[in-house]
Each structure stands twice: as structure tokens, then as C-alpha cells.
Enzyme design. Structure first.
Site, PDB file in Angstrom:
ATOM      1  N   PRO A  23       0.829  -1.218   0.021  1.00  7.85           N
ATOM      2  CA  PRO A  23      -0.163  -0.005   0.070  1.00  7.85           C
ATOM      3  C   PRO A  23       0.926   1.299  -0.022  1.00  7.85           C
ATOM      4  O   PRO A  23       1.919   1.451   0.680  1.00  7.85           O
ATOM      5  CB  PRO A  23      -0.941  -0.193   1.299  1.00  7.85           C
ATOM      6  CG  PRO A  23       0.192  -1.080   2.085  1.00  7.85           C
ATOM      7  CD  PRO A  23       0.632  -1.869   1.229  1.00  7.85           C
ATOM      8  N   GLN A 101      -6.485  -1.429   2.271  1.00 10.26           N
ATOM      9  CA  GLN A 101      -5.820  -0.934   3.548  1.00 10.26           C
ATOM     10  C   GLN A 101      -6.791   0.019   4.297  1.00 10.26           C
ATOM     11  O   GLN A 101      -6.844   1.022   3.672  1.00 10.26           O
ATOM     12  CB  GLN A 101      -4.539  -0.594   3.322  1.00 10.26           C
ATOM     13  CG  GLN A 101      -3.745  -0.311   4.731  1.00 10.26           C
ATOM     14  CD  GLN A 101      -2.313   0.069   4.774  1.00 10.26           C
ATOM     15  OE1 GLN A 101      -2.469   1.456   4.275  1.00 10.26           O
ATOM     16  NE2 GLN A 101      -1.483  -0.507   5.009  1.00 10.26           N
ATOM     17  N   TYR A 184       0.458   5.664  12.581  1.00 10.78           N
ATOM     18  CA  TYR A 184      -1.024   6.116  12.649  1.00 10.78           C
ATOM     19  C   TYR A 184      -1.823   5.436  13.715  1.00 10.78           C
ATOM     20  O   TYR A 184      -1.232   4.843  14.769  1.00 10.78           O
ATOM     21  CB  TYR A 184      -1.776   5.674  11.238  1.00 10.78           C
ATOM     22  CG  TYR A 184      -0.833   6.272  10.082  1.00 10.78           C
ATOM     23  CD1 TYR A 184      -0.947   7.863  10.023  1.00 10.78           C
ATOM     24  CD2 TYR A 184      -0.162   5.521   9.344  1.00 10.78           C
ATOM     25  CE1 TYR A 184      -0.161   8.245   8.957  1.00 10.78           C
ATOM     26  CE2 TYR A 184       0.535   6.344   8.118  1.00 10.78           C
ATOM     27  CZ  TYR A 184       0.482   7.584   7.913  1.00 10.78           C
ATOM     28  OH  TYR A 184       1.159   8.113   7.101  1.00 10.78           O
ATOM     29  N   ARG A 232      -1.080  -4.791   9.089  1.00 11.19           N
ATOM     30  CA  ARG A 232       0.279  -4.201   8.883  1.00 11.19           C
ATOM     31  C   ARG A 232       0.933  -3.700  10.350  1.00 11.19           C
ATOM     32  O   ARG A 232       0.092  -2.685  10.950  1.00 11.19           O
ATOM     33  CB  ARG A 232       0.269  -3.079   7.941  1.00 11.19           C
ATOM     34  CG  ARG A 232       1.684  -2.378   7.690  1.00 11.19           C
ATOM     35  CD  ARG A 232       1.817  -1.393   6.533  1.00 11.19           C
ATOM     36  NE  ARG A 232       2.759  -2.267   5.666  1.00 11.19           N
ATOM     37  CZ  ARG A 232       3.270  -1.750   4.401  1.00 11.19           C
ATOM     38  NH1 ARG A 232       3.270  -0.407   4.409  1.00 11.19           N
ATOM     39  NH2 ARG A 232       3.987  -2.465   3.623  1.00 11.19           N
ATOM     40  N   ARG A 324       8.546   1.135  -3.637  1.00  8.95           N
ATOM     41  CA  ARG A 324       9.233   1.937  -4.442  1.00  8.95           C
ATOM     42  C   ARG A 324       9.512   1.255  -5.739  1.00  8.95           C
ATOM     43  O   ARG A 324       9.543   1.990  -6.715  1.00  8.95           O
ATOM     44  CB  ARG A 324      10.530   2.613  -3.957  1.00  8.95           C
ATOM     45  CG  ARG A 324      10.159   3.797  -2.903  1.00  8.95           C
ATOM     46  CD  ARG A 324      11.200   4.156  -1.833  1.00  8.95           C
ATOM     47  NE  ARG A 324      10.983   5.239  -1.109  1.00  8.95           N
ATOM     48  CZ  ARG A 324      10.432   4.847   0.202  1.00  8.95           C
ATOM     49  NH1 ARG A 324      10.141   3.567   0.684  1.00  8.95           N
ATOM     50  NH2 ARG A 324      10.036   5.933   0.982  1.00  8.95           N
TER      51      ARG A 324
END
Length: 356
Positions: A23, A101, A184, A232, A324
Site C-alpha cells: 500500500p 488497506q 497512525y 500491517r 518503490r
């Protein structure tokens, strides 16, 4: 057949290979309404065409105030779910599976998207920002201080995750992932550095992991037994006194006993610290969790097909998430198949003329 191109089954989801799209935030809902659009279709669809076995969306907010930036995607209403359904349909047409996600940014919400020319930090309410919530009234450095969540706030968030998960299944998603990493909301409860609560949602690891546990249980009830649920985790904060690999192993074992299907192992993000970055730098974290009998995916500067194959062969992970590298090369799995001698590679018929 290489391990990288061997299939994997999670509950009712049969996934063609172990090359999965991590994600990655796109910050591209220009109307600031959480609606995915053409950008998301092309971005995710291109990776499905490129042969990724599982595609994960960017962090998709379960409440408007759970967005990292005003331009984040969401799935807090049915219109957003309808918009996602055209994307899931296309990804399925390419033979890939797709997961969403689910996220709430907590104290790291309401920030400017990190595009060139934008300031850093919290977006003022006058510019479309909003007040934030957190485990405790502890700010992420450089951001506005969040309000400590009440029990009612916590209950609302748990319900919002469950409702979003049900919408996701209705929109055609095969997999649901809970974002409990990178500072988060769910991660901020796990960390003693950002959670100083004195109630049952703070204190020892059992208390700090209570919100994650309750969220998973509500999501599992919403999606049923056939839908895989991933989590995650930031398995290290790279910061003294923070949530570390020992606690991550313990939380992962507990989640596994409750029915979580795989831990997506990442790290960092709760405070700005210097991370010892290098090729595969997070793989040892995945290996430590997997050694406890928990299925894992690993991510972080994995760029070479032989590197990815070795990680699987040495039993340090069950799947490889690319981030990436996948931005640079949407068809990375096609090149990997060539490099590893897997024939035929994962090509749509329209692209076979361009095979390696």
C-alpha cells in the site's frame, strides 16, 4: 517453479504468486471527498497488468477525520465503495487479487500532502483541515496536538473499521488489511511513547493492544470467515522505549490465535528517527515474527528478483511486498519471471509481444 511464483491461498483467496504490491499513498482525490478515480484505476490496474499477485490499495480512511491528508482516499460511504468496485473489477480481469488497506491516521491526520511546493505539518481548519484524535494528547513532532480519545470515540472508530470492511467486501475486495503501523491511530495505541492512558486501553501491552484486538474482532465479524484479514505492523520504532520487535512478536502471536491471516511487517513512523536503511533492512523483523509460526510479508528496499527469492527460500517471509520498486517498474513481476527462468511470465495477451 520458484517460490516467488508459487501460488498462495489465504482462506477463500487464491493468489497466483508471492509478489504483492505494498500500500502506497497517492494523495490524488483532488475533490477532497475520498473518492478514488481514474488515477487509482490506472495506478493499481497497471500493476495488475504487470503480474502482481495481490494488489493493496493505499491507506483508505474509515472516517473523514481519519485521512492523512485532505486528498486521501476513503471507504467511509457507499459512493466511495461504488467507485472502488470498478477498480476491483479490472484488477480481477487481469488475474490478480486486490485488497484494501483500512486506516485511521489519528494524530498524523489532517496534514499537507508531501508534494513539491507544499508546506509540512498540519493543515489549518481554514484551509480544509480538522482537529485530530490520538491515544493521548501527545503530538507528532511538528503537528498539532491531538485530543485524547474518549471511550465513545474509540467505539466509533471500531464500528467505522467494521462498516468499511463490509463495504469493501461488497465492492469486490478479496482481502482486508488493517493499518497498525507508521504512527497512525492503531499504532499510536500500541506504542508506550504515544499512549500514556491510564484506562484499559493503556498501560501494559495487553491494554495498549486492546484497540487493535477489538478492531480486528469487529472486522472479522463484518467480513465473515472466508475473507483474509492482514495486519500491517511497525515491528520496531527504531527508538528507545518504543514498541519493539519483542512486543511485535507477542502481538503477532496473539493476532494469529484470533485468526489474522498474515502480518505485513514494516517499521518506524511513530516519531521522526534515523532508521538504519539498507537493502532488505526490515527482513529480520519479518523473520523474527515468522519464526513464531505466524505468516508474514516483508517490505523495504527489495529490488532484485534473486534477493526476493532468497528471502522466501530462507523462510524469512511468505510473501514479498514491493513499494518503490513497483513505482519505478509496474511490470516488475514480468522481469522477475525472466530473470528466474519462469516461463511463461505473467503477461496479459496484449503484452506478450513485449515479453523479456
Amino acid at each position: 517453479m520458484t517460490l516467488l511464483f508459487s501460488p498462495m491461498t489465504l482462506r477463500a483467496a487464491e493468489i497466483a504468486n508471492r509478489i504483492w504490491l505494498a500500500p502506497m499513498c497517492q494523495y490524488s482525490c483532488e475533490a477532497e471527498d475520498g473518492m478514488p478515480g481514474t488515477w487509482h484505476l490506472v495506478h493499481l490496474g497497471a500493476r495488475a497488468q504487470g503480474g502482481f499477485g495481490l494488489i493493496l490499495t493505499e491507506a483508505s480512511a474509515v472516517l473523514p477525520e481519519g485521512r492523512i491528508s485532505p486528498q486521501d482516499a476513503g471507504i467511509w460511504n457507499d459512493d466511495q465503495a461504488d467507485a472502488w468496485s470498478s477498480i476491483t473489477e479490472f484488477v480481477h480481469s487481469q488475474g490478480s487479487r486486490i485488497g484494501v488497506q483500512l486506516a485511521h491516521a489519528g494524530r498524523k491526520a489532517s496534514t499537507y500532502r508531501p508534494f513539491g511546493g507544499n508546506p509540512r505539518g498540519s493543515v489549518p481548519e481554514a484551509e480544509g483541515g480538522w482537529p485530530t484524535l490520538g491515544a493521548s494528547a501527545i503530538a507528532y513532532p511538528g503537528y498539532e496536538t491531538p485530543q485524547e480519545m474518549t471511550k465513545d470515540d474509540i467505539a466509533e472508530v471500531v464500528d467505522a473499521f467494521a462498516s468499511a470492511a463490509a463495504r469493501a467486501v461488497g465492492a469486490g475486495f478479496d482481502v482486508v488489511e488493517l493499518h497498525a503501523a507508521h504512527g497512525y491511530l492503531l499504532h499510536s495505541f500500541l506504542s508506550p511513547l504515544s499512549n500514556e492512558r491510564s484506562d484499559e486501553y493503556g498501560g501494559d501491552l495487553t491494554g495498549r493492544s486492546r484497540l487493535l484486538t477489538e478492531t480486528y474482532q469487529a472486522v472479522r465479524a463484518a467480513v465473515g470467515e472466508n475473507v483474509p484479514v492482514l495486519v500491517r505492523l511497525s515491528a520496531s520504532e527504531w527508538c528507545e522505549g518504543g514498541f519493539d520487535i519483542a512486543e511485535a512478536v507477542e502481538v503477532s502471536r496473539d493476532l494469529r490465535t484470533r485468526g489474522v491471516d498474515l502480518i505485513d511487517v514494516s517499521s518506524g513512523g511513530n516519531f521522526p528517527v534515523k532508521v538504519p536503511v539498507g537493502p532488505g533492512y526490515q527482513v529480520p523483523l519479518s523473520a523474527a515474527i515468522r519464526a513464531e509460526g505466524v505468516s508474514t510479508g516483508t517490505v523495504g528496499l527489495i529490488t532484485d528478483p534473486e534477493q526476493a527469492e532468497t528471502i522466501l527460500a530462507s523462510e524469512q517471509a511468505d510473501a514479498i511486498f514491493l513499494a518503490r520498486a513497483a513505482l519505478r517498474e509496474p511490470a516488475w513481476p514480468q522481469r522477475a519471471a525472466h530473470d528466474l527462468g519462469v516461463e511463461p511470465g505473467p503477461y496479459p495477451p496484449q503484452y506478450t509481444r513485449g515479453a523479456w
